[in-house]
Write a protein that holds these residues in place. Structure first.
Motif, PDB file in Angstrom:
ATOM      1  N   GLU A  94      -4.900  -5.138 -21.808  1.00 24.72           N
ATOM      2  CA  GLU A  94      -6.028  -6.065 -21.839  1.00 24.72           C
ATOM      3  C   GLU A  94      -5.757  -7.304 -20.971  1.00 24.72           C
ATOM      4  N   GLN A  95      -4.567  -7.854 -21.093  1.00 23.14           N
ATOM      5  CA  GLN A  95      -4.203  -9.019 -20.286  1.00 23.14           C
ATOM      6  C   GLN A  95      -4.204  -8.674 -18.797  1.00 23.14           C
ATOM      7  N   LEU A  96      -3.713  -7.496 -18.468  1.00 22.35           N
ATOM      8  CA  LEU A  96      -3.664  -7.072 -17.077  1.00 22.35           C
ATOM      9  C   LEU A  96      -5.076  -6.920 -16.505  1.00 22.35           C
ATOM     10  N   ALA A  97      -5.987  -6.372 -17.286  1.00 24.09           N
ATOM     11  CA  ALA A  97      -7.370  -6.225 -16.832  1.00 24.09           C
ATOM     12  C   ALA A  97      -8.009  -7.593 -16.591  1.00 24.09           C
ATOM     13  N   ARG A  98      -7.752  -8.550 -17.497  1.00 23.60           N
ATOM     14  CA  ARG A  98      -8.287  -9.904 -17.308  1.00 23.60           C
ATOM     15  C   ARG A  98      -7.689 -10.567 -16.074  1.00 23.60           C
ATOM     16  N   ALA A  99      -6.391 -10.386 -15.870  1.00 22.92           N
ATOM     17  CA  ALA A  99      -5.735 -10.977 -14.695  1.00 22.92           C
ATOM     18  C   ALA A  99      -6.313 -10.386 -13.408  1.00 22.92           C
ATOM     19  N   ALA A 100      -6.581  -9.093 -13.407  1.00 22.05           N
ATOM     20  CA  ALA A 100      -7.159  -8.451 -12.225  1.00 22.05           C
ATOM     21  C   ALA A 100      -8.545  -9.026 -11.927  1.00 22.05           C
ATOM     22  N   LYS A 101      -9.361  -9.235 -12.972  1.00 21.45           N
ATOM     23  CA  LYS A 101     -10.690  -9.822 -12.786  1.00 21.45           C
ATOM     24  C   LYS A 101     -10.583 -11.244 -12.234  1.00 21.45           C
ATOM     25  N   MET A 102      -9.625 -12.006 -12.745  1.00 20.68           N
ATOM     26  CA  MET A 102      -9.438 -13.377 -12.279  1.00 20.68           C
ATOM     27  C   MET A 102      -9.030 -13.407 -10.804  1.00 20.68           C
ATOM     28  N   LEU A 103      -8.131 -12.508 -10.428  1.00 22.23           N
ATOM     29  CA  LEU A 103      -7.706 -12.453  -9.033  1.00 22.23           C
ATOM     30  C   LEU A 103      -8.867 -12.078  -8.110  1.00 22.23           C
ATOM     31  N   LYS A 104      -9.654 -11.091  -8.538  1.00 24.53           N
ATOM     32  CA  LYS A 104     -10.809 -10.693  -7.733  1.00 24.53           C
ATOM     33  C   LYS A 104     -11.789 -11.839  -7.576  1.00 24.53           C
ATOM     34  N   ALA A 105     -12.027 -12.585  -8.660  1.00 22.17           N
ATOM     35  CA  ALA A 105     -12.938 -13.735  -8.593  1.00 22.17           C
ATOM     36  C   ALA A 105     -12.354 -14.827  -7.703  1.00 22.17           C
ATOM     37  N   PHE A 106     -11.064 -15.038  -7.814  1.00 25.66           N
ATOM     38  CA  PHE A 106     -10.401 -16.076  -7.027  1.00 25.66           C
ATOM     39  C   PHE A 106     -10.444 -15.762  -5.527  1.00 25.66           C
ATOM     40  N   LEU A 107     -10.260 -14.497  -5.190  1.00 28.41           N
ATOM     41  CA  LEU A 107     -10.217 -14.078  -3.786  1.00 28.41           C
ATOM     42  C   LEU A 107     -11.618 -13.854  -3.218  1.00 28.41           C
ATOM     43  N   GLY A 108     -12.611 -13.851  -4.096  1.00 25.21           N
ATOM     44  CA  GLY A 108     -13.992 -13.766  -3.660  1.00 25.21           C
ATOM     45  C   GLY A 108     -14.408 -12.418  -3.250  1.00 25.21           C
TER      46      GLY A 108
END
Length: 108
Positions: A94-108
């Protein structure tokens, strides 16, 4: 010491990718759960024979566990990537999935 941490983080990553517990990997390798735990945390360095058994159990080339696919070179970038890899490998799904979403949002 950095190689120990990288090796341990890679073992944890590949173990979790297989959906295995520490117990399952330790059974496959023939060492204690505590030994695998220490290796994954970078607190113990495995014997070469043990490293090869871990790689065989995880079905990856031994060199991959030593970071052959990591960022080349020394310096801040390689160190940062090693630290990030270690952090990611300790996350649950679950944490890994959230981190992946955050990275995608951060990188645009």
């Amino acid at each position: 010491m950095e190689l120990q941490r990288l090796f341990g983080a890679n073992v944890r990553h590949h173990r979790k990718a297989k959906g295995w517990t520490l117990e399952k990997l330790s059974e496959q390798v023939g060492v204690s759960r505590e030994t695998i735990g220490k290796i994954e945390r970078g607190k113990a360095a495995p014997l070469f024979e043990t490293a090869e058994k871990i790689a065989a159990a995880l079905e990856v080339p031994t060199i991959v566990l030593f970071g052959a696919n990591s960022a080349p070179g020394n310096g801040d970038r390689a160190r940062s990537l090693t630290d990030i890899n270690g952090t990611l490998s300790r996350m649950n799904d679950e944490q890994l999935a959230r981190a992946a979403k955050m990275l995608k949002a951060f990188l645009g």
